[in-house]
Write a protein that holds these residues in place. Sequence first.
Motif, PDB file in Angstrom:
ATOM      1  N   GLY A  80       0.826  -1.209   0.000  1.00 27.08           N
ATOM      2  CA  GLY A  80       0.000   0.000   0.000  1.00 27.08           C
ATOM      3  C   GLY A  80       0.858   1.255   0.000  1.00 27.08           C
ATOM      4  N   LYS A  81       0.671   2.104  -1.021  1.00 25.82           N
ATOM      5  CA  LYS A  81       1.408   3.376  -1.063  1.00 25.82           C
ATOM      6  C   LYS A  81       0.414   4.511  -0.753  1.00 25.82           C
ATOM      7  N   PRO A  82       0.914   5.721  -0.420  1.00 22.34           N
ATOM      8  CA  PRO A  82      -0.017   6.827  -0.132  1.00 22.34           C
ATOM      9  C   PRO A  82      -0.929   7.106  -1.325  1.00 22.34           C
ATOM     10  N   PHE A  83      -2.161   7.552  -1.029  1.00 24.37           N
ATOM     11  CA  PHE A  83      -3.105   7.798  -2.122  1.00 24.37           C
ATOM     12  C   PHE A  83      -2.643   8.968  -2.976  1.00 24.37           C
ATOM     13  N   GLU A  84      -3.165   9.021  -4.213  1.00 26.22           N
ATOM     14  CA  GLU A  84      -2.746  10.098  -5.124  1.00 26.22           C
ATOM     15  C   GLU A  84      -3.934  11.007  -5.424  1.00 26.22           C
ATOM     16  N   ASN A  85      -4.621  10.723  -6.520  1.00 29.87           N
ATOM     17  CA  ASN A  85      -5.649  11.633  -7.016  1.00 29.87           C
ATOM     18  C   ASN A  85      -6.990  11.505  -6.299  1.00 29.87           C
ATOM     19  N   VAL A  86      -7.351  10.277  -5.971  1.00 29.46           N
ATOM     20  CA  VAL A  86      -8.672  10.017  -5.365  1.00 29.46           C
ATOM     21  C   VAL A  86      -8.493   9.919  -3.852  1.00 29.46           C
ATOM     22  N   GLU A  87      -8.955  10.960  -3.178  1.00 29.32           N
ATOM     23  CA  GLU A  87      -8.763  10.975  -1.720  1.00 29.32           C
ATOM     24  C   GLU A  87      -9.812  10.085  -1.053  1.00 29.32           C
TER      25      GLU A  87
END
Length: 542
Positions: free
Chosen positions: A426-433
């Motif tokens: 799991g990486k930090p979220f990008e465009n979709v919060e």
Amino acid sequence: MIRLNQVKLPLDHNQDALQQFVLTKLNISEQQLVNIHVFKRGYDARKKNHITLIYTLDITLVDVDEAKLLTAFEKDTNVRISPDTDYQYVASAPANLQERPIVIGMGPCGLFVALMLAQMGFKPIVLERGKSVHERAKDTFRFWRTSELNTESNVQFGEGGAGTFSDGKLYSQVKDPGFKGLKVKQEFVAAGAPAEIIYVSKPHIGTYKLVTMVEKMRRKIIELGGEIRFETRVEEINMEAQGEDKQVTGVTLHNGEVINSRYVVAAVGHSARDTFQMLHDKGVYMEAQSFSIGFRIEHKQEMIDQARFGINAGHPILGAADYKLVHHCKNGRSVYSFCMCPGGVVVAATSEEHAVVTNGMSQYSRSERNANSAIVVGISPEDFNNDPLQGVALQRKLERHAYVMGGSNYDAPAQMVGDFLAAGKGKPFENVEPSYKPNVKMTDLSEALPQFAIDAIREALPAFAKKIRGFDSKDAMLTGVETRTSSPVQIKRGADLQSLNTKGLYPGGEGAGYAGGILSAGIDGIKIAEAVALKMLSDIAE
Ligand code: FAD
């Protein structure tokens, strides 16, 4: 009145187009046309840049021989006499009624059982374990803000039932030849719902409106002589032997109080696991039922609007776009989207401690930036040995595991679709919060569900992207786990709607396996109210 079905007009047709269509179709003059009533309005968006509206119309005419007109359209199935959709009450209680029916649970099923019984004069007693909707809203929002869970007052439990903090979608696929669904919607409109819910094909109310409507409906039940007790959990349904079967004699409450009645409706919803256990221990006949498990997926709503409506995205008649998807997988499982909430948020929906369960809700405006839906895999009773309560055990196991994966503080485990499909971390979220509150923990969701379900969802997401472009985009967000799509048990009942082996017990709504949403639970509530009223009258007559 004459009913016209399948009246198709362009999305942006002008005011006169409906009238023109009717005059031409029926070959009548303007003077003969008294009124056009829109019974239903839907749309066909298969060609997204050429969306059509589809109407069902009821036409009032004057100086027209309707029988003759219908003969002229004998071969056209889209021209018929309008059916009588008015609701007819089946009974009326005698003034000296001695016994009062009990309704356990005040979700949409219990609410409609109680309302209809009250309207027929049967003065029901409603017992609801949760709080009144106003107090319950405070507890629920506090949980989302602070992670303090009240196990008796939350998304699942309390006045209004499970769908109170929801998108308030009001459509269903149940067969409804008696137009009971229309009665449900008419009562909702009388309680403050927008009038359009009567005729649009996919009506929704949104969560805030539902809260005030439920309060109004409660007041109506009380005005009609009903009694409603909150924070009143039914611990036991009391029974006596009657031949090979049992007969209900009443209920025992959490404080030990006993209320006697030979008519008890159990409309307890799919999360009343302790109540299922009690009914099972008492020997009430029940069977395991299929349900589904999976994740919530979130995308930007504007992406879904574009994919579904093309140049028509944002059109006020269409509103925020929804979708419905299904994929049959190589491993024999089916994956489908469920409870899609356009412009909404993902909500924490547990009623048990140390558990994480997702669901979705939205406001009437559907104006939040994300679209969400459950992406779930069907599982059947064979997956849990056909034991009635093993489905509950499986749900609980997955929910507790998700709690630990989320950090053991009611945060939910989440992962971007790209990482999930690539079996990555799991990486930090990008465009979709992610919208889930209290919070999410980005992690590896492949550990959250059994392998067959993970495999099936990994196969389905790219397949869904063929129907909705971008559905499997790498930054789409998955949050888990979704386990309470329907009840894992069915409490079997006969044609008289009483339990197969416990007379006087009327299992109903979603928890008993006879509804799958607000509207169908309300319809089931009306059916049960009718069955209880008729049985009470026949018992009085004996
Ligand atoms: P419930 O609504 O679950 O009500 C059961 C009631 O019984 C509860 O209030 C509970 O507190 C009470 N109860 C349980 N046990 C006891 C006991 N022992 N003693 C006293 N009281 C008891 N459906 C839709 O159609 N559209 C939607 O948009 C939608 N969105 C949803 C969003 C969320 C977040 C959730 C959780 C559900 C949603 N649903 C939606 C599903 C819908 O809410 C349910 O299908 C519906 O509420 C079922 O109605 P019911 O009356 O059968 O049960």
